[in-house]
Design a protein around this motif. Structure first.
Motif, short mmCIF file in Angstrom:
data_model
loop_
_atom_site.label_atom_id
_atom_site.label_comp_id
_atom_site.label_asym_id
_atom_site.label_seq_id
_atom_site.Cartn_x
_atom_site.Cartn_y
_atom_site.Cartn_z
N LEU A 154 0.80 -1.33 -0.01
CA LEU A 154 -0.08 -0.05 -0.10
C LEU A 154 0.96 1.27 0.14
O LEU A 154 0.54 2.30 -0.62
N MET A 155 2.06 1.41 0.88
CA MET A 155 2.77 2.46 0.83
C MET A 155 3.42 2.57 -0.55
O MET A 155 3.85 3.74 -0.95
N PHE A 156 3.72 1.61 -1.24
CA PHE A 156 4.34 1.70 -2.66
C PHE A 156 3.34 2.34 -3.51
O PHE A 156 3.89 3.40 -4.29
N ILE A 157 2.24 1.62 -3.48
CA ILE A 157 1.24 2.22 -4.47
C ILE A 157 0.87 3.57 -4.29
O ILE A 157 0.76 4.37 -5.10
N LEU A 158 0.52 4.09 -2.99
CA LEU A 158 0.21 5.46 -2.67
C LEU A 158 1.55 6.37 -2.97
O LEU A 158 1.45 7.47 -3.38
N GLY A 159 2.71 5.78 -2.72
CA GLY A 159 4.21 6.66 -3.07
C GLY A 159 3.99 7.07 -4.31
O GLY A 159 4.54 7.99 -4.90
N THR A 160 3.72 5.77 -5.25
CA THR A 160 3.59 5.97 -6.84
C THR A 160 2.80 7.10 -7.27
O THR A 160 3.11 8.06 -8.15
N PHE A 161 1.69 7.30 -6.52
CA PHE A 161 0.58 8.33 -7.13
C PHE A 161 1.07 9.71 -6.56
O PHE A 161 0.95 10.57 -7.15
N ALA A 162 1.50 9.70 -5.41
CA ALA A 162 1.92 10.89 -4.66
C ALA A 162 3.20 11.60 -5.05
O ALA A 162 3.30 12.88 -5.36
N PHE A 163 4.15 10.64 -5.54
CA PHE A 163 5.51 11.50 -6.24
C PHE A 163 5.74 11.07 -7.58
O PHE A 163 6.53 10.91 -8.21
N SER A 164 4.46 10.69 -8.51
CA SER A 164 4.64 10.51 -9.66
C SER A 164 5.17 11.65 -10.57
O SER A 164 4.80 12.93 -9.94
N GLU A 165 5.62 11.48 -11.72
CA GLU A 165 6.12 12.61 -12.48
C GLU A 165 4.97 13.19 -13.24
O GLU A 165 3.81 12.65 -13.09
N ILE A 166 5.18 14.23 -14.03
CA ILE A 166 3.97 14.79 -14.43
C ILE A 166 3.25 13.99 -15.64
O ILE A 166 3.79 13.43 -16.67
N THR A 167 2.08 14.15 -15.55
CA THR A 167 1.40 12.90 -16.59
C THR A 167 0.73 13.66 -17.82
O THR A 167 0.51 14.80 -17.66
N THR A 168 0.39 12.79 -18.79
CA THR A 168 -0.12 13.36 -20.01
C THR A 168 -1.51 13.97 -19.85
O THR A 168 -1.66 15.27 -20.02
N SER A 169 -2.16 13.39 -18.81
CA SER A 169 -3.60 14.18 -18.62
C SER A 169 -3.60 15.49 -17.93
O SER A 169 -4.13 16.34 -17.90
N GLU A 170 -2.44 15.70 -16.90
CA GLU A 170 -2.09 16.87 -16.42
C GLU A 170 -1.89 17.82 -17.37
O GLU A 170 -2.32 18.94 -17.33
N VAL A 171 -0.88 17.63 -18.40
CA VAL A 171 -0.64 18.71 -19.25
C VAL A 171 -1.76 18.79 -20.07
O VAL A 171 -2.03 20.20 -20.47
N GLN A 172 -2.71 17.86 -20.63
CA GLN A 172 -3.65 18.27 -21.48
C GLN A 172 -4.66 19.00 -20.89
O GLN A 172 -5.51 19.79 -21.78
N SER A 173 -4.84 18.95 -19.39
CA SER A 173 -5.81 19.64 -18.94
C SER A 173 -5.41 21.39 -19.18
O SER A 173 -6.24 22.02 -19.17
N PHE A 174 -4.23 21.55 -19.32
CA PHE A 174 -3.99 23.26 -19.46
C PHE A 174 -4.54 23.40 -21.15
O PHE A 174 -4.28 24.74 -21.15
N PHE A 175 -4.88 22.56 -21.74
CA PHE A 175 -5.40 23.08 -23.02
C PHE A 175 -6.85 22.90 -23.08
O PHE A 175 -7.49 23.31 -24.27
N SER A 176 -7.58 22.54 -21.98
CA SER A 176 -9.03 22.60 -21.78
C SER A 176 -9.73 23.87 -21.97
O SER A 176 -9.01 24.86 -21.66
N SER A 177 -10.92 23.97 -21.72
CA SER A 177 -11.95 25.21 -22.15
C SER A 177 -11.82 25.87 -20.91
O SER A 177 -11.89 27.16 -20.64
N LYS A 178 -11.56 25.24 -19.72
CA LYS A 178 -11.62 25.68 -18.33
C LYS A 178 -10.15 26.38 -17.98
O LYS A 178 -10.15 27.10 -16.91
N ALA A 179 -9.20 26.07 -18.60
CA ALA A 179 -7.74 26.69 -18.32
C ALA A 179 -7.67 28.04 -18.72
O ALA A 179 -8.33 28.65 -19.55
N GLN A 180 -7.06 29.02 -17.85
CA GLN A 180 -6.91 30.15 -18.08
C GLN A 180 -5.28 30.39 -18.48
O GLN A 180 -4.51 29.80 -17.85
N ILE A 181 -4.84 31.78 -19.22
CA ILE A 181 -3.72 31.68 -19.34
C ILE A 181 -3.41 33.30 -19.21
O ILE A 181 -4.06 34.06 -19.69
N TYR A 182 -2.29 33.55 -18.49
CA TYR A 182 -1.60 34.82 -18.16
C TYR A 182 -0.44 34.92 -18.68
O TYR A 182 0.35 33.98 -18.73
N VAL A 183 -0.17 36.27 -19.00
CA VAL A 183 1.24 36.65 -19.43
C VAL A 183 1.86 37.37 -18.36
O VAL A 183 1.15 38.31 -17.69
#
Length: 182
Positions: A8-37
């Motif tokens: 269980l510690m291994f599984i939770l650690g995998t989720f807690a300390f995972s690298e950046i996922t593709t779905s996280e990146v793709q969320s930045f292109f969604s309609s609810k994303a906001q962009i500031y400069v």
């Protein structure tokens, strides 16, 4: 019992300390994303091709914000070779529609493109850099901030939200770069 707890510690650690996922990146292109400069420059570290070294330098940047429950996921897009700035020193982002090739459809499609700035393709959506004990490090995960922390961050970065048309074009352009040049 110890094996189950370790598993269980291994599984939770995998989720807690995972690298950046593709779905996280793709969320930045969604309609609810906001962009500031931002009108500031900040440190971004990039890998030097053919070596294990990183080079850090200051870039203009976009701040990408996605609501996730009652928090906000933050990423950055470093932009380089900005052609022009407004009177408050914000980069001017301009787009035109051009035919660009899409890997998935294998067709050329109308896409917003720009020649007002450049982006290093590997860092379309970056977790950003943090400084610890005087050294610069690439973050391994996106920042997750409350609304008050987000407002403080945007204020400290002197970031302003893009107008709706520029934001739409910026998302489409970044999405095309991410999915068709990697």
């Amino acid at each position: 019992m110890k094996k189950i707890i370790l598993m269980l510690m291994f599984i939770l650690g995998t989720f807690a300390f995972s690298e950046i996922t593709t779905s996280e990146v793709q969320s930045f292109f969604s309609s609810k994303a906001q962009i500031y400069v931002s009108n500031q420059k900040d440190w971004f570290c990039i890998e030097v091709p053919g070596t294990d070294e990183t080079e850090c330098r200051k870039f203009n940047y976009l701040v990408n914000v996605v609501p996730v429950g009652n928090k906000y996921r933050i990423s950055y897009t470093p932009i380089d070779n900005v052609k022009s700035y407004d009177r408050e020193k914000y980069p001017i982002l301009s787009y035109k529609i051009g035919k660009k090739y899409y890997v998935n459809s294998r067709k050329n499609q109308d896409t917003p493109v720009t020649d007002s700035y450049d982006i290093t393709v590997d860092y379309v959506i970056s977790a950003g850099t943090e400084i610890k004990k005087g050294k610069k490090y690439e973050r391994t995960d996106f920042q997750m901030l409350s609304e008050s922390e987000l407002n403080a961050l945007l204020k400290s970065k002197s970031a302003k939200r893009l107008n709706s048309e520029t934001e739409k074009n910026t998302k489409a352009y970044l999405d095309w770069l991410f999915h068709n040049n990697n």
